[in-house]
Design an enzyme around this catalytic site. Structure first.
Site, PDB file in Angstrom:
ATOM      1  N   ARG A 153       1.160  -1.647  -0.332  1.00 34.27           N
ATOM      2  CA  ARG A 153       0.226  -0.469   0.512  1.00 34.27           C
ATOM      3  C   ARG A 153       0.383   1.200  -0.211  1.00 34.27           C
ATOM      4  O   ARG A 153       2.095   1.363   0.357  1.00 34.27           O
ATOM      5  CB  ARG A 153      -0.911  -0.055   1.205  1.00 34.27           C
ATOM      6  CG  ARG A 153      -2.130  -1.486   1.516  1.00 34.27           C
ATOM      7  CD  ARG A 153      -2.633  -1.150   2.340  1.00 34.27           C
ATOM      8  NE  ARG A 153      -3.779  -2.167   3.290  1.00 34.27           N
ATOM      9  CZ  ARG A 153      -3.301  -3.281   3.905  1.00 34.27           C
ATOM     10  NH1 ARG A 153      -2.046  -3.675   3.692  1.00 34.27           N
ATOM     11  NH2 ARG A 153      -3.861  -4.338   3.636  1.00 34.27           N
ATOM     12  N   LYS A 177      -2.367  -1.963   7.854  1.00 35.66           N
ATOM     13  CA  LYS A 177      -3.479  -1.306   8.311  1.00 35.66           C
ATOM     14  C   LYS A 177      -3.439  -1.529  10.350  1.00 35.66           C
ATOM     15  O   LYS A 177      -3.003  -2.723  10.311  1.00 35.66           O
ATOM     16  CB  LYS A 177      -5.161  -1.582   7.979  1.00 35.66           C
ATOM     17  CG  LYS A 177      -4.816  -1.020   6.509  1.00 35.66           C
ATOM     18  CD  LYS A 177      -6.290  -1.388   6.239  1.00 35.66           C
ATOM     19  CE  LYS A 177      -6.364  -0.600   4.399  1.00 35.66           C
ATOM     20  NZ  LYS A 177      -8.120  -0.558   4.127  1.00 35.66           N
ATOM     21  N   HIS A 249      -2.114   2.166  -5.828  1.00 38.43           N
ATOM     22  CA  HIS A 249      -2.562   1.147  -5.426  1.00 38.43           C
ATOM     23  C   HIS A 249      -2.604  -0.042  -6.649  1.00 38.43           C
ATOM     24  O   HIS A 249      -2.652  -0.902  -6.753  1.00 38.43           O
ATOM     25  CB  HIS A 249      -4.298   1.020  -5.170  1.00 38.43           C
ATOM     26  CG  HIS A 249      -4.634   1.095  -4.096  1.00 38.43           C
ATOM     27  ND1 HIS A 249      -3.576   0.680  -2.475  1.00 38.43           N
ATOM     28  CD2 HIS A 249      -5.801  -0.334  -3.602  1.00 38.43           C
ATOM     29  CE1 HIS A 249      -4.324   0.054  -2.171  1.00 38.43           C
ATOM     30  NE2 HIS A 249      -5.649  -0.801  -2.643  1.00 38.43           N
ATOM     31  N   ARG A 252       0.132  -2.428  -6.568  1.00 34.66           N
ATOM     32  CA  ARG A 252      -0.105  -3.707  -6.181  1.00 34.66           C
ATOM     33  C   ARG A 252      -1.680  -4.854  -6.685  1.00 34.66           C
ATOM     34  O   ARG A 252      -1.184  -5.700  -6.114  1.00 34.66           O
ATOM     35  CB  ARG A 252      -1.403  -3.046  -4.293  1.00 34.66           C
ATOM     36  CG  ARG A 252      -1.601  -4.094  -3.766  1.00 34.66           C
ATOM     37  CD  ARG A 252      -1.810  -3.092  -1.843  1.00 34.66           C
ATOM     38  NE  ARG A 252      -3.054  -3.465  -1.066  1.00 34.66           N
ATOM     39  CZ  ARG A 252      -2.493  -4.645  -0.378  1.00 34.66           C
ATOM     40  NH1 ARG A 252      -1.032  -4.867  -0.277  1.00 34.66           N
ATOM     41  NH2 ARG A 252      -3.316  -5.183   0.879  1.00 34.66           N
ATOM     42  N   HIS A 275      -3.986  -8.854   3.935  1.00 37.51           N
ATOM     43  CA  HIS A 275      -5.254  -8.757   3.711  1.00 37.51           C
ATOM     44  C   HIS A 275      -5.891  -9.812   5.106  1.00 37.51           C
ATOM     45  O   HIS A 275      -5.670 -11.143   6.008  1.00 37.51           O
ATOM     46  CB  HIS A 275      -5.884  -9.516   2.882  1.00 37.51           C
ATOM     47  CG  HIS A 275      -6.291  -8.599   1.763  1.00 37.51           C
ATOM     48  ND1 HIS A 275      -6.034  -8.914   0.295  1.00 37.51           N
ATOM     49  CD2 HIS A 275      -6.085  -7.096   1.477  1.00 37.51           C
ATOM     50  CE1 HIS A 275      -6.155  -7.885  -0.571  1.00 37.51           C
ATOM     51  NE2 HIS A 275      -5.682  -6.956   0.008  1.00 37.51           N
ATOM     52  N   TYR A 284      -9.588 -10.920  -6.482  1.00 38.66           N
ATOM     53  CA  TYR A 284      -8.387 -11.273  -7.774  1.00 38.66           C
ATOM     54  C   TYR A 284      -8.912 -13.016  -8.980  1.00 38.66           C
ATOM     55  O   TYR A 284      -8.798 -12.526 -10.063  1.00 38.66           O
ATOM     56  CB  TYR A 284      -7.192 -11.540  -7.123  1.00 38.66           C
ATOM     57  CG  TYR A 284      -6.600 -10.086  -6.502  1.00 38.66           C
ATOM     58  CD1 TYR A 284      -6.265  -8.981  -7.661  1.00 38.66           C
ATOM     59  CD2 TYR A 284      -6.575  -9.736  -5.174  1.00 38.66           C
ATOM     60  CE1 TYR A 284      -6.461  -7.712  -6.677  1.00 38.66           C
ATOM     61  CE2 TYR A 284      -6.249  -8.884  -4.832  1.00 38.66           C
ATOM     62  CZ  TYR A 284      -5.819  -7.386  -5.757  1.00 38.66           C
ATOM     63  OH  TYR A 284      -6.197  -6.433  -4.848  1.00 38.66           O
TER      64      TYR A 284
END
Length: 303
Positions: A153, A177, A249, A252, A275, A284
């Protein structure tokens, strides 16, 4: 209870209880601040304890006129979370958004770049370009290589530290995050570019004291901003006439998509991307359906 007091308490809750990053907290607070401004603009003197379904509905209607369904859903989700917190803390009995439905948005597939696009973007970097004596061209190439090869990110890239580089083991430590840390493998070529930048470019910058350990710096010796990374990529896209709207992004997304197309395990991609849920990574699977066909033809016993 006043609005600003409730908002401050909520932000503190998101930081301490939920462990969210400052960027996430800012995003959560954005629509609540818009609601506060809306109430002030319309002289609606209602506290966060007293506000009801109809006032919220009016706000959503007024602010959603010129936004798409996805943005409208984000507004509703952000407000619902805020009022759920107030219910949780026993300030309110019910959430005024309980009977407000979010619009159907579908599942947005991420934009991706082809390998040719990525090579063209990186190839467009002028390595000899300098700014105030700093070879920012060499830095910019390293940034793009790192974004794509590690699937970071943009905030993870700008916060990357020299002490996070474990090249002997072939990994970098990434803080994602909620300040959650993970180790991401890094290839030899990207290690080479980082080493060149660190030893030949960064070492000649007068680094500000608080950024001594920050890897990517501007010419003033300060941490690069997210906006600066966006600007670098936008300029390169314009330079090669890339007919796509891209951002950091996008690198990514391309990282994950290319790994999947080449047979990587979805669980491994999830770990590298950081994630929390594999359902986030599963998007994806929908990017290139031709890959699924190839998997069937290669592995099914009755292919």
């Amino acid at each position: 209870m006043k609005w600003h007091d409730a908002l401050n308490d909520y932000q503190l809750y998101l930081k301490i209880e939920r462990g969210l990053s400052q960027n996430s907290i800012t995003n959560y607070a954005y629509d609540i601040k818009k609601l506060i401004s809306f109430l002030e603009l319309h002289d609606m003197i209602i506290s966060p304890i007293e506000i009801d379904h109809s006032a919220i509905q009016q706000f959503i209607y007024e602010t959603s006129k010129n936004v798409n369904a996805r943005s409208q859903a984000r507004i509703i989700s952000g407000l619902r979370s805020f009022f759920s917190y107030l219910v949780f803390e026993d300030y309110r009995k019910i959430n005024p958004l309980d009977h407000i439905e979010s619009p159907k948005t579908g599942r947005k597939l991420p934009d991706t770049l082809s390998l040719e696009d990525i090579n063209n973007l990186i190839g467009a970097v002028e390595l000899t370009r300098e700014y105030n004596g700093v070879r920012i061209g060499e830095r910019d190439r390293t940034i793009l290589e790192t974004l794509y090869s590690c699937g970071l990110r943009v905030s993870e890239l700008t916060n990357l530290k020299i002490s996070d580089l474990f090249f002997d083991e072939g990994f970098i430590k990434v803080t994602g995050k909620g300040d959650k840390q993970r180790f991401v493998p890094i290839g030899n070529s990207t290690q080479k570019y980082i080493t060149i930048y660190k030893d030949e470019v960064r070492s000649k910058i007068n680094v500000q004291k608080e950024f001594k350990d920050t890897l990517f710096l501007n010419h003033q010796g300060k941490q690069l901003t997210r906006a600066m990374i966006f600007t670098i990529i936008k300029r390169l896209a314009e330079k090669i006439n890339l007919n796509k709207i891209i951002s950091p992004h996008t690198f990514r997304h391309s990282f994950a998509t290319h790994l999947l197309e080449n047979g990587a395990d979805l669980r491994a991609i999830q770990l590298m991307l950081g994630h929390e849920s594999i359902t986030t990574t599963e998007i994806y699977m929908h990017v290139d359906r031709s890959h699924l066909k190839e998997v069937l033809n290669k592995f099914h016993p009755r292919r």
